[in-house]
Write a protein that holds these residues in place. Structure first.
Motif, PDB file in Angstrom:
ATOM      1  N   SER A 154       9.534  36.942  13.815  1.00 21.85           N
ATOM      2  CA  SER A 154      10.399  36.506  14.918  1.00 21.85           C
ATOM      3  C   SER A 154      10.890  37.697  15.734  1.00 21.85           C
ATOM      4  O   SER A 154      10.860  38.838  15.273  1.00 21.85           O
ATOM      5  CB  SER A 154      11.589  35.707  14.388  1.00 21.85           C
ATOM      6  OG  SER A 154      12.385  36.503  13.546  1.00 21.85           O
ATOM      7  N   VAL A 155      11.340  37.382  16.952  1.00 19.54           N
ATOM      8  CA  VAL A 155      11.933  38.369  17.847  1.00 19.54           C
ATOM      9  C   VAL A 155      13.181  37.750  18.469  1.00 19.54           C
ATOM     10  O   VAL A 155      13.363  36.536  18.439  1.00 19.54           O
ATOM     11  CB  VAL A 155      10.960  38.834  18.961  1.00 19.54           C
ATOM     12  CG1 VAL A 155       9.782  39.589  18.371  1.00 19.54           C
ATOM     13  CG2 VAL A 155      10.497  37.680  19.805  1.00 19.54           C
ATOM     14  N   ALA A 156      14.022  38.605  19.039  1.00 21.72           N
ATOM     15  CA  ALA A 156      15.225  38.166  19.750  1.00 21.72           C
ATOM     16  C   ALA A 156      15.524  39.198  20.832  1.00 21.72           C
ATOM     17  O   ALA A 156      15.258  40.388  20.654  1.00 21.72           O
ATOM     18  CB  ALA A 156      16.415  38.043  18.790  1.00 21.72           C
ATOM     19  N   PRO A 157      16.076  38.765  21.968  1.00 21.55           N
ATOM     20  CA  PRO A 157      16.389  39.707  23.053  1.00 21.55           C
ATOM     21  C   PRO A 157      17.328  40.816  22.587  1.00 21.55           C
ATOM     22  O   PRO A 157      18.260  40.575  21.827  1.00 21.55           O
ATOM     23  CB  PRO A 157      17.070  38.829  24.102  1.00 21.55           C
ATOM     24  CG  PRO A 157      16.682  37.429  23.769  1.00 21.55           C
ATOM     25  CD  PRO A 157      16.468  37.387  22.289  1.00 21.55           C
ATOM     26  N   ALA A 158      17.069  42.030  23.083  1.00 26.74           N
ATOM     27  CA  ALA A 158      17.894  43.185  22.719  1.00 26.74           C
ATOM     28  C   ALA A 158      18.466  43.875  23.951  1.00 26.74           C
ATOM     29  O   ALA A 158      18.816  45.043  23.898  1.00 26.74           O
ATOM     30  CB  ALA A 158      17.086  44.165  21.885  1.00 26.74           C
ATOM     31  N   GLY A 159      18.535  43.165  25.069  1.00 27.79           N
ATOM     32  CA  GLY A 159      19.144  43.735  26.269  1.00 27.79           C
ATOM     33  C   GLY A 159      18.121  44.190  27.284  1.00 27.79           C
ATOM     34  O   GLY A 159      16.986  44.534  26.947  1.00 27.79           O
ATOM     35  N   GLY A 203      15.771  46.042  29.623  1.00 30.41           N
ATOM     36  CA  GLY A 203      15.054  47.311  29.527  1.00 30.41           C
ATOM     37  C   GLY A 203      14.675  47.737  28.120  1.00 30.41           C
ATOM     38  O   GLY A 203      14.090  48.796  27.930  1.00 30.41           O
ATOM     39  N   ASN A 204      15.030  46.915  27.126  1.00 29.39           N
ATOM     40  CA  ASN A 204      14.748  47.255  25.725  1.00 29.39           C
ATOM     41  C   ASN A 204      13.719  46.309  25.132  1.00 29.39           C
ATOM     42  O   ASN A 204      13.695  45.118  25.457  1.00 29.39           O
ATOM     43  CB  ASN A 204      16.012  47.167  24.874  1.00 29.39           C
ATOM     44  CG  ASN A 204      17.080  48.124  25.331  1.00 29.39           C
ATOM     45  OD1 ASN A 204      16.797  49.241  25.746  1.00 29.39           O
ATOM     46  ND2 ASN A 204      18.321  47.680  25.279  1.00 29.39           N
ATOM     47  N   LEU A 205      12.897  46.832  24.241  1.00 28.86           N
ATOM     48  CA  LEU A 205      12.041  45.977  23.442  1.00 28.86           C
ATOM     49  C   LEU A 205      12.922  44.975  22.707  1.00 28.86           C
ATOM     50  O   LEU A 205      14.102  45.244  22.476  1.00 28.86           O
ATOM     51  CB  LEU A 205      11.270  46.799  22.403  1.00 28.86           C
ATOM     52  CG  LEU A 205      10.203  47.751  22.916  1.00 28.86           C
ATOM     53  CD1 LEU A 205       9.697  48.632  21.775  1.00 28.86           C
ATOM     54  CD2 LEU A 205       9.066  46.977  23.541  1.00 28.86           C
ATOM     55  N   PRO A 206      12.382  43.849  22.273  1.00 25.40           N
ATOM     56  CA  PRO A 206      13.205  42.889  21.531  1.00 25.40           C
ATOM     57  C   PRO A 206      13.443  43.338  20.082  1.00 25.40           C
ATOM     58  O   PRO A 206      12.679  44.130  19.530  1.00 25.40           O
ATOM     59  CB  PRO A 206      12.369  41.610  21.557  1.00 25.40           C
ATOM     60  CG  PRO A 206      10.967  42.075  21.739  1.00 25.40           C
ATOM     61  CD  PRO A 206      11.036  43.339  22.545  1.00 25.40           C
ATOM     62  N   TYR A 207      14.527  42.792  19.504  1.00 23.32           N
ATOM     63  CA  TYR A 207      14.695  42.907  18.061  1.00 23.32           C
ATOM     64  C   TYR A 207      13.458  42.273  17.438  1.00 23.32           C
ATOM     65  O   TYR A 207      12.845  41.378  18.022  1.00 23.32           O
ATOM     66  CB  TYR A 207      15.900  42.100  17.570  1.00 23.32           C
ATOM     67  CG  TYR A 207      17.251  42.614  17.975  1.00 23.32           C
ATOM     68  CD1 TYR A 207      17.821  43.701  17.318  1.00 23.32           C
ATOM     69  CD2 TYR A 207      17.991  41.971  18.967  1.00 23.32           C
ATOM     70  CE1 TYR A 207      19.087  44.145  17.660  1.00 23.32           C
ATOM     71  CE2 TYR A 207      19.258  42.409  19.317  1.00 23.32           C
ATOM     72  CZ  TYR A 207      19.804  43.495  18.657  1.00 23.32           C
ATOM     73  OH  TYR A 207      21.052  43.932  18.995  1.00 23.32           O
ATOM     74  N   GLN A 208      13.125  42.685  16.212  1.00 19.30           N
ATOM     75  CA  GLN A 208      11.937  42.125  15.583  1.00 19.30           C
ATOM     76  C   GLN A 208      12.110  42.072  14.072  1.00 19.30           C
ATOM     77  O   GLN A 208      12.704  42.972  13.466  1.00 19.30           O
ATOM     78  CB  GLN A 208      10.731  42.996  15.926  1.00 19.30           C
ATOM     79  CG  GLN A 208       9.415  42.513  15.369  1.00 19.30           C
ATOM     80  CD  GLN A 208       8.286  43.470  15.710  1.00 19.30           C
ATOM     81  OE1 GLN A 208       8.395  44.670  15.457  1.00 19.30           O
ATOM     82  NE2 GLN A 208       7.214  42.954  16.275  1.00 19.30           N
ATOM     83  N   LEU A 209      11.566  41.028  13.475  1.00 22.41           N
ATOM     84  CA  LEU A 209      11.482  40.907  12.017  1.00 22.41           C
ATOM     85  C   LEU A 209      10.012  40.713  11.671  1.00 22.41           C
ATOM     86  O   LEU A 209       9.348  39.842  12.249  1.00 22.41           O
ATOM     87  CB  LEU A 209      12.293  39.713  11.505  1.00 22.41           C
ATOM     88  CG  LEU A 209      12.167  39.415  10.002  1.00 22.41           C
ATOM     89  CD1 LEU A 209      12.718  40.573   9.161  1.00 22.41           C
ATOM     90  CD2 LEU A 209      12.885  38.121   9.656  1.00 22.41           C
ATOM     91  N   VAL A 210       9.505  41.552  10.758  1.00 21.55           N
ATOM     92  CA  VAL A 210       8.125  41.429  10.303  1.00 21.55           C
ATOM     93  C   VAL A 210       8.101  41.319   8.785  1.00 21.55           C
ATOM     94  O   VAL A 210       8.984  41.833   8.097  1.00 21.55           O
ATOM     95  CB  VAL A 210       7.247  42.613  10.772  1.00 21.55           C
ATOM     96  CG1 VAL A 210       7.163  42.681  12.285  1.00 21.55           C
ATOM     97  CG2 VAL A 210       7.734  43.931  10.202  1.00 21.55           C
ATOM     98  N   LYS A 211       7.094  40.618   8.279  1.00 25.94           N
ATOM     99  CA  LYS A 211       6.868  40.519   6.836  1.00 25.94           C
ATOM    100  C   LYS A 211       5.806  41.545   6.488  1.00 25.94           C
ATOM    101  O   LYS A 211       4.706  41.535   7.047  1.00 25.94           O
ATOM    102  CB  LYS A 211       6.407  39.128   6.432  1.00 25.94           C
ATOM    103  CG  LYS A 211       6.163  39.003   4.939  1.00 25.94           C
ATOM    104  CD  LYS A 211       6.354  37.592   4.466  1.00 25.94           C
ATOM    105  CE  LYS A 211       6.160  37.438   2.963  1.00 25.94           C
ATOM    106  NZ  LYS A 211       6.889  38.360   2.132  1.00 25.94           N
TER     107      LYS A 211
END
Length: 184
Positions: free
Chosen positions: A117-122, A124-132
């Protein structure tokens, strides 16, 4: 009125500067990740513990290409990252590169992962990310890693320069920084 000589004041100034620098250095080493500080969508499942906190500093390469399934349209395509991984004291402990996205510790252990999953991080920034994480290759710091979070993002988005037929195939790099939190 007596005044202190320069020979007395100079050592006092040197000592005060050393104390201040030591305090600043200690502050950067004590920075730790707060799992509650990230969006719910990228939180790691219960039962996992933070095993390693790193900061990645480097660049991401993009290439101007035809947009998939959109004839005649162009877009900046994510080619891959290249970053140094630093521990909380600022010491290099590994690298992050791709494709595929690979985190490699200086001890030779490395992992690849699958995005969950990803979520906005503001802006100009790459998104937050969760990886397995996939099972680690080699033995070392990354052995047993189950999840990796990308947090504390600065930069990394596609170039602002237009991607057109005139610059098709051109590559651009952008700087970025992100914390990578490894869980076991």
């Amino acid at each position: 009125m007596k005044t202190l000589s320069a020979s007395v004041l100079m050592p006092v100034g040197v000592i005060a500067s050393a104390v201040l620098l030591t305090a600043c250095g200690a502050m950067s080493r004590t920075q730790t990740f707060d799992p509650a500080s990230v969006p719910q969508s990228i939180r790691v499942p219960a039962g996992n513990q933070v095993a390693w906190e790193t900061t990645g500093r480097g660049q991401i390469t993009y290439e101007c290409r035809d947009k998939a399934n959109a004839p005649g349209q162009m877009e900046w395509f994510f080619v891959g990252p290249q970053a140094d991984l630093m521990d909380r004291t600022g010491k290099k402990v590994g690298t992050y590169y791709g494709p595929p996205a690979t985190w490699e510790a200086l001890d030779g252990s490395k992992v690849t992962a699958t995005q969950l999953s990803v979520a906005p991080a503001g802006e100009g920034n790459l998104p937050y990310q969760l990886v397995k994480a996939n099972p680690a290759m080699g033995s070392g710091a990354l052995t047993g890693v189950t999840y990796i979070q990308r947090v504390a993002l600065k930069g990394g988005v596609a170039p602002a320069m237009a991607c057109t037929a005139g610059n098709k195939g051109q590559r651009q790099t952008v700087m970025y920084q992100a914390d990578y939190i490894f869980w076991k």
